[in-house]
Design a protein around this motif. Sequence first.
Motif, short mmCIF file in Angstrom:
data_model
loop_
_atom_site.label_atom_id
_atom_site.label_comp_id
_atom_site.label_asym_id
_atom_site.label_seq_id
_atom_site.Cartn_x
_atom_site.Cartn_y
_atom_site.Cartn_z
N MET A 12 42.25 33.10 38.49
CA MET A 12 41.01 32.86 39.26
C MET A 12 40.72 31.38 39.43
N VAL A 13 41.36 30.59 38.58
CA VAL A 13 41.16 29.14 38.66
C VAL A 13 42.02 28.58 39.79
N TYR A 14 41.59 27.48 40.39
CA TYR A 14 42.44 26.81 41.39
C TYR A 14 42.33 25.32 41.17
N ASP A 16 46.69 31.88 43.07
CA ASP A 16 45.58 31.20 42.39
C ASP A 16 44.24 31.72 42.94
N GLY A 17 43.14 31.08 42.52
CA GLY A 17 41.80 31.58 42.85
C GLY A 17 41.25 31.10 44.18
N LEU A 18 42.05 30.33 44.93
CA LEU A 18 41.52 29.82 46.20
C LEU A 18 41.30 30.96 47.20
N GLY A 44 31.30 36.53 33.39
CA GLY A 44 30.86 37.13 34.65
C GLY A 44 32.00 37.39 35.61
N ALA A 45 32.98 36.47 35.63
CA ALA A 45 34.12 36.63 36.54
C ALA A 45 34.94 37.85 36.13
N ALA A 46 35.05 38.09 34.83
CA ALA A 46 35.80 39.26 34.35
C ALA A 46 35.09 40.55 34.74
N ARG A 47 33.77 40.55 34.71
CA ARG A 47 33.02 41.76 35.13
C ARG A 47 33.30 42.06 36.60
N HIS A 102 24.22 30.13 36.98
CA HIS A 102 23.02 30.83 37.46
C HIS A 102 23.24 32.27 37.93
N LYS A 103 24.47 32.80 37.82
CA LYS A 103 24.70 34.10 38.46
C LYS A 103 23.86 35.23 37.85
N GLU A 104 23.68 35.21 36.53
CA GLU A 104 22.87 36.25 35.90
C GLU A 104 21.39 36.06 36.27
N TYR A 150 37.63 34.42 50.39
CA TYR A 150 37.18 35.75 50.80
C TYR A 150 35.76 36.08 50.34
N GLN A 151 35.36 35.57 49.14
CA GLN A 151 33.99 35.86 48.72
C GLN A 151 32.98 35.18 49.65
N ALA A 152 33.43 34.13 50.34
CA ALA A 152 32.52 33.39 51.23
C ALA A 152 32.30 34.08 52.57
N THR A 212 29.52 39.17 45.85
CA THR A 212 30.66 39.21 46.77
C THR A 212 31.94 38.70 46.09
N ASP A 213 31.86 38.35 44.80
CA ASP A 213 33.08 37.98 44.06
C ASP A 213 34.03 39.18 43.97
N VAL A 214 33.45 40.38 43.87
CA VAL A 214 34.27 41.59 43.77
C VAL A 214 35.08 41.75 45.06
N VAL A 227 42.10 38.80 31.44
CA VAL A 227 41.90 37.90 30.31
C VAL A 227 40.59 37.17 30.54
N GLY A 228 39.67 37.29 29.57
CA GLY A 228 38.33 36.71 29.73
C GLY A 228 37.31 37.83 29.78
N ALA A 229 36.06 37.50 29.42
CA ALA A 229 35.04 38.55 29.38
C ALA A 229 33.69 38.05 29.87
P1 NDP Z 1 32.27 32.29 31.60
O1 NDP Z 1 31.90 30.98 31.02
O2 NDP Z 1 31.23 33.36 31.71
O3 NDP Z 1 33.50 32.92 30.74
C1 NDP Z 1 34.57 32.10 30.36
C2 NDP Z 1 35.65 32.95 29.68
O4 NDP Z 1 36.73 32.07 29.36
C3 NDP Z 1 35.23 33.60 28.37
O5 NDP Z 1 35.83 34.87 28.29
C4 NDP Z 1 35.81 32.64 27.31
O6 NDP Z 1 36.16 33.28 26.11
C5 NDP Z 1 37.09 32.23 27.99
N1 NDP Z 1 37.61 30.94 27.52
C6 NDP Z 1 37.15 29.70 27.83
N2 NDP Z 1 37.92 28.75 27.22
C7 NDP Z 1 38.90 29.42 26.54
C8 NDP Z 1 39.99 29.01 25.73
N3 NDP Z 1 40.25 27.72 25.50
N4 NDP Z 1 40.78 29.97 25.17
C9 NDP Z 1 40.53 31.28 25.40
N5 NDP Z 1 39.50 31.74 26.17
C10 NDP Z 1 38.68 30.81 26.71
O7 NDP Z 1 32.92 31.96 33.01
P2 NDP Z 1 33.04 32.89 34.30
O8 NDP Z 1 33.40 34.26 33.87
O9 NDP Z 1 31.86 32.72 35.16
O10 NDP Z 1 34.26 32.18 35.07
C11 NDP Z 1 35.57 32.20 34.51
C12 NDP Z 1 36.53 31.45 35.41
O11 NDP Z 1 36.65 32.09 36.67
C13 NDP Z 1 36.10 30.02 35.69
O12 NDP Z 1 37.23 29.19 35.58
C14 NDP Z 1 35.62 30.06 37.11
O13 NDP Z 1 35.80 28.83 37.77
C15 NDP Z 1 36.52 31.13 37.70
N6 NDP Z 1 35.95 31.78 38.88
C16 NDP Z 1 36.62 31.67 40.07
C17 NDP Z 1 36.12 32.25 41.21
C18 NDP Z 1 36.87 32.11 42.49
O14 NDP Z 1 36.29 32.36 43.55
N7 NDP Z 1 38.13 31.75 42.44
C19 NDP Z 1 34.84 32.99 41.19
C20 NDP Z 1 34.23 33.07 39.89
C21 NDP Z 1 34.78 32.47 38.79
P3 NDP Z 1 35.06 33.50 24.93
O15 NDP Z 1 34.20 34.65 25.36
O16 NDP Z 1 35.90 33.81 23.73
O17 NDP Z 1 34.31 32.20 24.83
#
Ligand code: NDP
Length: 281
Positions: free
Chosen positions: A223-225, A245-247, A133-136, A66-68, A252-254, A103-105, A129-131
């Motif tokens: 970012m994953v935990y 890790d992402g914990l 919402g979290a990558a933004r 729902h972030k967007e 901090y975002q909280a 507040t993720d930033v 790595v990734g593109a």
């Molecule tokens: P999105 O679903 O918007 O993006 C997921 C990204 O992961 C895409 O770039 C996708 O690539 C890539 N991806 C997924 N599976 C694979 C795979 N098997 N191989 C390669 N690339 C893959 O998710 P978000 O950006 O919202 O979140 C990303 C991660 O960040 C999540 O795990 C989320 O839990 C974590 N997160 C952690 C936070 C924290 O506080 N620690 C806060 C926010 C997010 P493609 O575009 O090619 O599909």
Amino acid sequence: MRTPLAGVIGWPVSHSLSPRLHGYWLAAHKIAGAYVRMPVQREQFARVVESLTCAGFAGVNVTVPHKEAAFALAGSCDDLARVTQAANLLIFQEDGRVLARNTDVFGLRRSLETELGLATLKSQHAVIVGAGGAARAAVMALCELEAAQITVVNRSMARAEALLATLRPHLKTPLSVASPAQWQGLAEEVDLLINCTSIGLGDESAFMLDLARLPPAARVCDMVYRRGGTLLVHTARGLGLSAIDGLGMLMYQAVPSFAAFYGVTPDVTPALRHHLESETP
Ligand code: NDP
């Protein structure tokens, strides 16, 4: 006095640690408030938010997917929500307006500062790595830390190009994209690597890039935990690299969310991490 109410909306949201996190701070600060978990499907999101504004909620946190939508429905937003076009915090104002914040930033920046000791990234090359919402959010955090250069590596180049088009007009920092096939040439230039994909969240499939190619001084942030640490963090540490890790980011975002909901700025402490780790899936 009215009980301050807040919560987290997502789908799914059963895995979210936010209720445990906010519950810890509510108890620590002896605030008679509540923070609830709300599983809400995409189609119901706007209706639920509208109902909560009428039900006396102070605001909500918003997570996948729902972030967007949270950004789009708000009457006003902070600069980071506007640039990333995503919000993880909605504050319900007394005049009925909804304010969206990202507040993720802040969460990622504070985690990098405190847990990896990165007060600045001046003259450093950061690779995301990734593109999604979290990558933004990560791009904006790295810009705040004054990274010299940012490269986004993603499986889908179309999605990486879309991220570039959205963010580049707002940035002074050079931002480019690369495919995983370009990793071999890129790896040895990396000072900081941030995983913003969901790899490692549901399963422990191998990370798509070979960490052994990173220089010995490179740092890694996942970012994953998950309980016991992610495979990426274990692999990086096994190679002698500093890794987190992402914990930390989650905690901090909280902080600004809790302050907005309950009027107190809480602390991130080792005891809080321990409290959450015991519950991490
Ligand atoms: P999105 O679903 O918007 O993006 C997921 C990204 O992961 C895409 O770039 C996708 O690539 C890539 N991806 C997924 N599976 C694979 C795979 N098997 N191989 C390669 N690339 C893959 O998710 P978000 O950006 O919202 O979140 C990303 C991660 O960040 C999540 O795990 C989320 O839990 C974590 N997160 C952690 C936070 C924290 O506080 N620690 C806060 C926010 C997010 P493609 O575009 O090619 O599909």
